[in-house]
Design a protein around this motif. Sequence first.
Motif, PDB file in Angstrom:
ATOM      1  N   TRP A 126       0.889  -1.322   0.099  1.00  0.00           N
ATOM      2  CA  TRP A 126       0.013  -0.019  -0.088  1.00  0.00           C
ATOM      3  C   TRP A 126       0.823   1.265   0.033  1.00  0.00           C
ATOM      4  N   GLY A 130     -10.864   5.903   2.480  1.00  0.00           N
ATOM      5  CA  GLY A 130     -10.486   5.730   4.050  1.00  0.00           C
ATOM      6  C   GLY A 130      -9.961   4.214   3.771  1.00  0.00           C
ATOM      7  N   PHE A 131      -9.543   4.050   5.193  1.00  0.00           N
ATOM      8  CA  PHE A 131      -8.932   2.787   5.249  1.00  0.00           C
ATOM      9  C   PHE A 131      -8.997   2.367   6.604  1.00  0.00           C
ATOM     10  N   GLU A 167       0.544   4.903   1.404  1.00  0.00           N
ATOM     11  CA  GLU A 167      -0.385   6.001   2.350  1.00  0.00           C
ATOM     12  C   GLU A 167       0.150   7.289   1.696  1.00  0.00           C
ATOM     13  N   GLN A 201      -2.820   2.416  -9.290  1.00  0.00           N
ATOM     14  CA  GLN A 201      -3.902   3.575  -9.198  1.00  0.00           C
ATOM     15  C   GLN A 201      -3.337   4.918  -8.980  1.00  0.00           C
ATOM     16  N   TRP A 215     -13.441   9.596   4.983  1.00  0.00           N
ATOM     17  CA  TRP A 215     -13.433  10.885   4.648  1.00  0.00           C
ATOM     18  C   TRP A 215     -14.896  10.987   3.420  1.00  0.00           C
ATOM     19  N   PRO A 260      -4.899  13.317   3.708  1.00  0.00           N
ATOM     20  CA  PRO A 260      -4.259  12.979   5.132  1.00  0.00           C
ATOM     21  C   PRO A 260      -4.075  11.420   5.233  1.00  0.00           C
ATOM     22  N   GLY A 261      -3.363  10.970   4.217  1.00  0.00           N
ATOM     23  CA  GLY A 261      -2.876   9.528   4.453  1.00  0.00           C
ATOM     24  C   GLY A 261      -3.632   8.546   4.206  1.00  0.00           C
ATOM     25  N   ILE A 262      -4.584   8.930   2.987  1.00  0.00           N
ATOM     26  CA  ILE A 262      -5.366   7.730   2.354  1.00  0.00           C
ATOM     27  C   ILE A 262      -4.612   6.796   1.569  1.00  0.00           C
ATOM     28  N   ILE A 263      -5.046   5.510   1.466  1.00  0.00           N
ATOM     29  CA  ILE A 263      -4.202   4.700   1.009  1.00  0.00           C
ATOM     30  C   ILE A 263      -4.716   4.181  -0.437  1.00  0.00           C
ATOM     31  N   LEU A 264      -3.812   3.709  -1.392  1.00  0.00           N
ATOM     32  CA  LEU A 264      -4.046   3.315  -2.781  1.00  0.00           C
ATOM     33  C   LEU A 264      -3.019   2.196  -3.046  1.00  0.00           C
ATOM     34  N   ASN A 265      -3.299   1.382  -3.909  1.00  0.00           N
ATOM     35  CA  ASN A 265      -2.466   0.331  -4.494  1.00  0.00           C
ATOM     36  C   ASN A 265      -2.817   0.018  -6.026  1.00  0.00           C
ATOM     37  N   LYS A 280      -2.055  -1.989   7.584  1.00  0.00           N
ATOM     38  CA  LYS A 280      -3.177  -0.901   7.060  1.00  0.00           C
ATOM     39  C   LYS A 280      -3.920  -1.466   5.973  1.00  0.00           C
ATOM     40  N   ASN A 286      -8.895  -1.288  -4.417  1.00  0.00           N
ATOM     41  CA  ASN A 286      -7.267  -0.634  -4.480  1.00  0.00           C
ATOM     42  C   ASN A 286      -7.454   0.356  -3.752  1.00  0.00           C
ATOM     43  N   GLY A 287      -8.261   0.763  -2.886  1.00  0.00           N
ATOM     44  CA  GLY A 287      -8.211   2.109  -2.244  1.00  0.00           C
ATOM     45  C   GLY A 287      -8.931   3.193  -2.850  1.00  0.00           C
ATOM     46  N   LYS A 288      -9.775   2.922  -3.994  1.00  0.00           N
ATOM     47  CA  LYS A 288     -10.509   3.766  -4.710  1.00  0.00           C
ATOM     48  C   LYS A 288     -11.850   4.357  -3.784  1.00  0.00           C
TER      49      LYS A 288
END
Lengths: 124, 258
Positions: A44, B111-112, A46, A101, B40, A93-98, B4, B12-14
Amino acid sequence: MATFSKQKLSASTDGKVILVKSSAFSSGNTNLNMHVSVSGTTDWDEIWIYIANTETTPLELEMQWGRSSGSTDTTVDMYVTIPSKSGFILIVPGIILNNSQTVRCRCTTADKLQVMGFVNRIVA
Amino acid sequence: MLTKNKLSESTNGKPIFADTGFTLIHTVTDTNYWHEIYLWVSNPNTFSVDCELHFGVRNSFASESRMIIPPKSGWNLFVPGFILKKSTGGSAVDQTIFMNARDYGSVYVAGFYNKIEAQTYTSTTLGKYALSGSKQIADELPVGALIELRENNYFDPLQAKLTIHEAPSGTTTYDEVWIWATMNQAWGGFTANYGYREVFLEWGDTGSVTSIKIPPDTGFVPLVSGSILRNGATIRAWAEDFADSELFLGGFVNRVLA
């Protein structure tokens, strides 16, 4: 145990600010990319992004969160107005993505919004 | 150990698109791990959107918090790290989070969650714990769900005073307590109190009661920000008259060495 490493935003050089361009999302321009996230679905990124506005008037930022690099998708996931000359304001503010993307930004006035940030890469 | 993770309904966090009707955002099926959840909300519209949040096990579709998201206002923090896990009780169901963008609105939810090993509730092991009063109905274990306050009924005032949390016994550990309050009602218009509702909080002693008026449509309002208690001291709370099932408390404690 997961490991953390601090990374720059992929579109930044050495951690320097990135200027937001005015190309339309429909153009698919990769110069709208702020960051392309880590590949695969195991690890991930962040993501922390701060934005400053050097213009004398407020400017509206348009952000796509988690769409492909070079996509012509015009959907905007988030808008926010950045006040003039207010320093760097926390926007992500630290949102995650992988999975590669992408975070993309545009503003109708080019080169006045400065993007600064970093990524905590979390490797499983 | 902490990992996390993406929300269960995200790819994928989208961000997750939510419109009118309750959209599933996240499901908690873990019984041995807390999900420390951050959400959020972004409103891409040119008008404000009134968002209803359902957080936890109470019902599949229930409004427990409401928050007006102004148009084009960036990522608005809605859930500030509340924890949830599934109970191991016989009637336990998965914990769920739903979002409803009322009145033909639409929003994106990002979010996460941080997955954190959960200790036995009475343990003195340092770490993160639910408020002891955040139980699933008919279940004895705290699971992190929001606590529904009762009105201060004139005829039965003691019944209204719910125990929100009880600190660990002894003097070797403190609970660092974090509590937010929220309400599920809309702005009351030009009425006497504009729809505000009053929460009463008793901190460790019946003589220590404070109150705060919670505005409608503003999400979670900080009530207690890291104050400490130990030695079995309790926190109790109740709502003002005629505010049954309108006010909810969320939060957690960090158990630390005294």
